[in-house]
Enzyme design. Structure first.
Site, mmCIF file in Angstrom:
data_model
loop_
_atom_site.group_PDB
_atom_site.id
_atom_site.type_symbol
_atom_site.label_atom_id
_atom_site.label_comp_id
_atom_site.label_asym_id
_atom_site.label_seq_id
_atom_site.Cartn_x
_atom_site.Cartn_y
_atom_site.Cartn_z
ATOM 1 N N CYS A 44 -8.876 -16.963 -51.357
ATOM 2 C CA CYS A 44 -8.682 -15.793 -50.473
ATOM 3 C C CYS A 44 -10.095 -15.203 -50.171
ATOM 4 O O CYS A 44 -10.661 -14.616 -51.271
ATOM 5 C CB CYS A 44 -7.590 -14.913 -51.134
ATOM 6 S SG CYS A 44 -7.582 -13.564 -50.180
ATOM 7 N N TYR A 173 -8.535 -15.407 -38.394
ATOM 8 C CA TYR A 173 -6.898 -15.345 -38.496
ATOM 9 C C TYR A 173 -6.342 -15.065 -37.262
ATOM 10 O O TYR A 173 -5.162 -15.831 -37.102
ATOM 11 C CB TYR A 173 -6.552 -14.196 -39.646
ATOM 12 C CG TYR A 173 -6.629 -14.663 -41.046
ATOM 13 C CD1 TYR A 173 -5.634 -15.278 -41.771
ATOM 14 C CD2 TYR A 173 -8.046 -14.486 -41.467
ATOM 15 C CE1 TYR A 173 -5.951 -15.576 -43.205
ATOM 16 C CE2 TYR A 173 -8.359 -14.860 -42.880
ATOM 17 C CZ TYR A 173 -7.126 -15.519 -43.606
ATOM 18 O OH TYR A 173 -7.653 -15.599 -44.953
#
Length: 329
Positions: A44, A173
């Protein structure tokens, strides 16, 4: 994570436990060595920001770290790399358990990084941006000798960081999870406009703000280091690969070869997470073998731009034995 049904744009969920840990009594959670466990994940980028900050400041002894594995399901991040699939300190399999102890019936996003109070097993905060800043400002008592100043010019750092967040960190994203062509193209154009701007800025400067590494560099780098392995193909951010952008590629290698950056990255876990978890984007779950990682060790040549990576401080030592990751091959 979610998508706006009207526009098709990706919308990042609000953080569910946005508390703070402070040394000045301004929150119910005091700074205290050994009281909290940082739960992160190598895959992440948001967690990586805090992992790097903790490394550079030398807070490993004051704040232990648990690492969730790259794979998870609707129940959240899972400690599937630990013996018995359980974090050895918190005694839980899924990070969701710590969120539910903090907020009974918790039904918002379970994200990393998260700071968990060890004694109660409760998540204290998952507010990554405040956390990385508080590690620099509130945890000073526990910084290592020679810890760098990562916030020498807060206003300038936040100004450049705002654009990096919206168009680059979150921008990839927005490309990857857009559900309409129009939303995707808006995100794509904003991403590449910002990367072009950053490339021009860094062509004559070694770092983003001033002549030392700051939090702004950490924020940009965590996306760049994942770019070719995940975002270029998986998220369709494919105008160029990082390796085809001379300035940003050299900048990314410079930081990768700086202690505290490259030694936090596990490319296998990055790929396992993005390609194995995001089934709406990659239904097969097949994880690519590439890209070739040998280029990360090639000299970057940016020393000629000057700069002092750690300012008046010093590089951090090697990662603790239990936190070491394999070198790229």
């Amino acid at each position: 994570m979610g998508t706006d049904q009207g526009s098709g744009e990706f919308v990042r969920e609000a953080l569910g436990v946005a508390e703070r840990i402070t040394a000045d009594g301004s929150s119910p959670w005091p700074v205290e060595a050994g009281r909290y466990r940082l739960v992160a994940a190598r895959a992440c980028p948001w967690a990586n920001r805090v992992i790097i900050t903790r490394r550079l400041l030398g807070l490993e002894d004051a704040i232990g770290m648990g690492v969730a594995g790259p794979l998870h399901d609707e129940r959240s991040w899972r400690f599937h790399l630990d013996p018995g699939d359980v974090d050895p300190v918190l005694g839980i399999e899924y990070l969701r358990e710590a969120y539910e102890k903090a907020v009974p019936g918790y039904d918002e996003g379970v994200t990393v990084p998260a700071m968990v109070e060890i004694s109660s097993g409760k998540v204290v905060t998952n507010e990554y941006a405040l956390l990385e800043r508080d590690l620099s400002t509130q945890w000073r008592e526990f910084h290592r000798d020679g810890a760098p100043d990562l916030w020498p010019d807060p206003d300038a750092i936040e100004a450049v960081g705002e654009g990096i967040f919206h168009d680059v960190n979150n921008g990839v994203y927005k490309c990857g999870f857009a559900s309409t062509q129009q939303a995707y193209e808006r995100a794509y154009d904003a991403l590449w406009s910002r990367l072009d701007e950053l490339s021009e800025h860094l062509a004559t400067r070694r770092y983003l703000v001033g002549d030392t590494i700051t939090q702004a560099d950490i924020r940009l780098w965590v996306t760049l280091v994942r770019f070719d392995a995940a975002y270029h193909g998986h998220f369709k951010a494919n105008r160029h690969k990082l390796t085809e952008m001379p300035v940003l590629w050299a900048y990314a290698r410079d930081l990768f070869q700086t202690p505290g950056f490259g030694d936090t990255i596990d490319f296998d876990q990055v790929k396992q997470h993005y390609y194995g978890v995001h089934r709406s984007v990659n239904p097969s779950g097949v994880v690519p073998k590439g890209p070739d990682l040998a280029g990360w060790s090639v000299p970057h040549g940016r020393d000629d731009l000057g700069g002092r990576p750690f300012g008046d401080g010093t590089p951090p030592g090697p990662p603790p034995e239990g936190e070491r990751v394999p070198a790229p091959s």
